[in-house]
Design a protein around this motif. Sequence first.
Motif, PDB file in Angstrom:
ATOM      1  N   THR A   7      24.048 -73.336  -2.704  1.00 15.98           N
ATOM      2  CA  THR A   7      24.767 -74.591  -2.930  1.00 15.98           C
ATOM      3  C   THR A   7      23.807 -75.690  -3.374  1.00 15.98           C
ATOM      4  O   THR A   7      24.111 -76.465  -4.288  1.00 15.98           O
ATOM      5  CB  THR A   7      25.485 -75.015  -1.642  1.00 15.98           C
ATOM      6  OG1 THR A   7      26.190 -73.905  -1.132  1.00 15.98           O
ATOM      7  CG2 THR A   7      26.443 -76.133  -1.911  1.00 15.98           C
TER       8      THR A   7
ATOM      9  N   SER B 166      22.960 -75.221  -6.874  1.00 15.78           N
ATOM     10  CA  SER B 166      24.076 -75.613  -7.736  1.00 15.78           C
ATOM     11  C   SER B 166      24.116 -77.119  -7.919  1.00 15.78           C
ATOM     12  O   SER B 166      24.315 -77.612  -9.033  1.00 15.78           O
ATOM     13  CB  SER B 166      25.372 -75.075  -7.140  1.00 15.78           C
ATOM     14  OG  SER B 166      26.310 -76.084  -6.976  1.00 15.78           O
ATOM     15  N   ILE B 167      23.887 -77.848  -6.808  1.00 15.68           N
ATOM     16  CA  ILE B 167      23.883 -79.315  -6.924  1.00 15.68           C
ATOM     17  C   ILE B 167      22.743 -79.766  -7.826  1.00 15.68           C
ATOM     18  O   ILE B 167      22.905 -80.659  -8.671  1.00 15.68           O
ATOM     19  CB  ILE B 167      23.776 -79.950  -5.530  1.00 15.68           C
ATOM     20  CG1 ILE B 167      25.052 -79.672  -4.749  1.00 15.68           C
ATOM     21  CG2 ILE B 167      23.558 -81.447  -5.624  1.00 15.68           C
ATOM     22  CD1 ILE B 167      24.996 -80.116  -3.324  1.00 15.68           C
TER      23      ILE B 167
ATOM     24  N   GLY C 116      26.172 -75.141 -13.051  1.00 19.96           N
ATOM     25  CA  GLY C 116      26.091 -75.597 -11.667  1.00 19.96           C
ATOM     26  C   GLY C 116      27.422 -75.425 -10.962  1.00 19.96           C
ATOM     27  O   GLY C 116      27.492 -74.965  -9.815  1.00 19.96           O
ATOM     28  N   VAL C 117      28.498 -75.759 -11.661  1.00 24.42           N
ATOM     29  CA  VAL C 117      29.836 -75.589 -11.099  1.00 24.42           C
ATOM     30  C   VAL C 117      30.087 -74.121 -10.771  1.00 24.42           C
ATOM     31  O   VAL C 117      30.586 -73.777  -9.698  1.00 24.42           O
ATOM     32  CB  VAL C 117      30.903 -76.101 -12.088  1.00 24.42           C
ATOM     33  CG1 VAL C 117      32.283 -75.725 -11.620  1.00 24.42           C
ATOM     34  CG2 VAL C 117      30.794 -77.585 -12.251  1.00 24.42           C
TER      35      VAL C 117
ATOM     36  N   GLY D 245      28.224 -73.034  -7.724  1.00 27.46           N
ATOM     37  CA  GLY D 245      28.871 -73.610  -6.551  1.00 27.46           C
ATOM     38  C   GLY D 245      30.127 -72.845  -6.184  1.00 27.46           C
ATOM     39  O   GLY D 245      30.360 -72.524  -5.018  1.00 27.46           O
ATOM     40  N   LEU D 246      30.934 -72.509  -7.194  1.00 30.00           N
ATOM     41  CA  LEU D 246      32.197 -71.795  -6.920  1.00 30.00           C
ATOM     42  C   LEU D 246      31.912 -70.450  -6.266  1.00 30.00           C
ATOM     43  O   LEU D 246      32.541 -70.076  -5.273  1.00 30.00           O
ATOM     44  CB  LEU D 246      32.954 -71.578  -8.230  1.00 30.00           C
ATOM     45  CG  LEU D 246      33.728 -72.757  -8.771  1.00 30.00           C
ATOM     46  CD1 LEU D 246      34.162 -72.500 -10.189  1.00 30.00           C
ATOM     47  CD2 LEU D 246      34.954 -72.994  -7.908  1.00 30.00           C
TER      48      LEU D 246
ATOM     49  N   MET E  85      30.570 -70.837  -2.701  1.00 31.20           N
ATOM     50  CA  MET E  85      31.635 -71.268  -1.793  1.00 31.20           C
ATOM     51  C   MET E  85      32.542 -70.098  -1.436  1.00 31.20           C
ATOM     52  O   MET E  85      33.044 -69.999  -0.324  1.00 31.20           O
ATOM     53  CB  MET E  85      32.496 -72.351  -2.454  1.00 31.20           C
ATOM     54  CG  MET E  85      31.899 -73.698  -2.449  1.00 31.20           C
ATOM     55  SD  MET E  85      31.177 -74.056  -0.890  1.00 31.20           S
ATOM     56  CE  MET E  85      29.545 -74.461  -1.395  1.00 31.20           C
TER      57      MET E  85
END
Lengths: 485, 100
Positions: free
Chosen positions: B8, B11-12, B41-42, B45-46, B49
Motif C-alpha cells: 500500500t 502504491s501511495i 499506483g491505483v 493499491g486495488l 486491498m
Amino acid sequence: MELKDLIQIEIPKLALFVPELIVLITGFVLFSLDLIYKRLSHTLAISVSVIGYTLALLYLVFNFDLRGETFYGLYVRDSFSSLLQVFMILLTIILLAFTLQYQRFKRSLYGEFYYLLSFSLLGGMVLASSYNLLLIYIALEAVSVSFYILTALQRGDFTSKEGAFKYLILGGLAIALASYGAVFLYIYAGSFDLRHVLHFNAPDKSFLILGLVFFLFGLAIKIGVVPFHFWLPDAYQGAPTPITAYMSSVGKIAFFAPVLRVMPLVQESFHNTWVLVVGTLAVITFLYGNFVALVQKDVKRMLAYSSIAHSGYILAGVSVANAIGLKAVIYFLLAYSIMGMLGFLVLAVLERSGNWENKLEDFDGLKHSQGFMAWVFAIALLSLLGIPPTVGFLIKALIFMSLAYGKLWWVGILMIVGVGVSTGYYLRLVVLMFMKERERRAIANPTGFERASMVLMAVSLLILGILPMLLWNYISPTSEMLFRR
Amino acid sequence: MKIEIAYTLISIFLFLSGLFGVIIRKNLITLLVSTELMLNGVNLGLVSMDKMVGGVEGQVFALFVLTVAAAEVAVGLGLVVAIFRLRGYESSSEITQLRD
C-alpha cells in the motif's frame, strides 16, 4: 453438489438495457460503414445515426416506467436514468442537424465523428444509470476518451490539438483520483457498490470521507470545477463548435449523473463535511467563472467560462443534500443543457460566414444582417442570465429556494452576487447585437433543419420557464425515489 | 511490517510521484507517463486491498484499469504525434497558444 447450484448465474434482463444496445449497434454500424466506404457520405452517416437514436428514444419513451436492475446489480434502470437518457438522446439528435453544414465549411468532421458520438452517448447513458464504481469508471472513460478525440478533430488547427492534450492530461489525472477514491471506498466497505458503501456503518469513517473526497475531486475535474478548471476553456475553444455544444450539454449531464446519485446517500454523520466542501467549491466556481468571463474578448471562450459558472450553480444545489435540493439540481441540469447547447450552436452557424472569428466586434449589429440568429442568440443569453419569462430565472430561483431551505445563506447571497456580475457580459452581447448600427459583412444563412432545431430549443426554453410543471411532474417523484434508496 | 501495508505504501508513493510529475513536468511524453504512473499506483493499491479485504473485485477492477489506460495512452500518443507534426519537437513543450 450439482454444477447448476455451484454456478449461480442468471441471464441478465436485457429488456432494461435495450436503448443502450441500440446506441451501441448504431455505433458499430457507423464504424463498419466508415471501414467499407473510403469516403463515407455524411448524409448516409447522419441518417443512420438519426434512425438509431430515434429508435432508442422511442423505446425509452414508450417504456418510461421500466424499472429494475440487471447485470448482477451493476446496471440500474429507474426514472432518473430514463429522464437523463431521454434528454441526452434528444440533444444528440438535435446536434446532428448542425454537423453537415459545419463539415462542409470547415472540412473538419470525418467519419470518426459519427461513431465516436454514439460511443460517448452510450457512455453517458450508462453513467446515468449505475451505482457501481467499476461501471462508473468504465463509462467515464468511454465518454472522456471519445471527447479527447472529438476535441482534436479540427484538421491542421493547433489550438484544437492543444486543447485536446490539456484535456487528456487533466482527464487522466481526474480518472486516477477517482479510482484512488474507489480504492479507499473499497477498504472502507469491501464493496464497489455506492449504495452499500454509503449505507455501511463503521465506527471509523475516515476512509469513507477520504474516498468520497478523492472520488468527487476526480469528477470535479471532469465537470470543470474551479481549482481544476484549466483544461475546460482551452478544450471548449479549440474543439469544433458543434462538439463544444455537445460537451457542454450531454457531457455535463453525463458527468453530473454520478454526483447526483451520491448526493441522496449522504449520511447524517458526514453531512457537515459535505456541505462545507461542496459549498466552498460551488462558491469559488461561480464567482471565478463569472468574473473571468467578464474580461473575455472571444465569445466562444466567454460561453465556456459561463459554462463553468453554471457548474458552480449546480454544485451549490448539490451542497444542499435534501430532496428539494435534488429536484432543483435536476431541473437546472436539464434546462442548462438546452441553453448551453443553443448558445454554442448559434456560434457554429455564424462561424460559417467568411472571416468570422467569434470576437465581440463580429456581433455588432447582428440584428440587421441576420435577425433570426440575433433573436435566437438573445433568448439563449437572456436565459443563461436568468430573465423571468425564460427558464433561466426559474432554475436560479429554485436553487436559491433550496439553499434558503437548507439554511445555507452564505452560498445563496454569494450566488446572487455571481448572477449580478454575469449581467455584465450577457447583456453587453445583447446590446452589441441590437443597439449597434454598423452593418457587418454577409452572414451565412442557416438551413431549414437548423432553423427548425433552433426555434424548437428557443421555444422550449420559454415553455419550460412558463409551464415548469411539464418537467417538474417527472422530476419530483424521481428525486424522492432516489432518497428512498 | 505486514506485506500488504508495504504494498500500500508503494502504491501511495507511485500515485504521488505521478501527481508531482503531472504538476511539475513540461515535456509532453513525460506528462503522459506520469498519468500512467498514477494509474499504476491505483492498480497496486486495488490488488493489495484485495489481499487485505479478502475479495476479488479489486483485481477485476485492476484489469479494467489496465485495459482502459492502454486506450487512453494510445489516444495521447496520437495527439503528441499530431502536435510534433504541427510544431516540431523543440517547441512542443510550450503549448500555450490558448490563454486568457
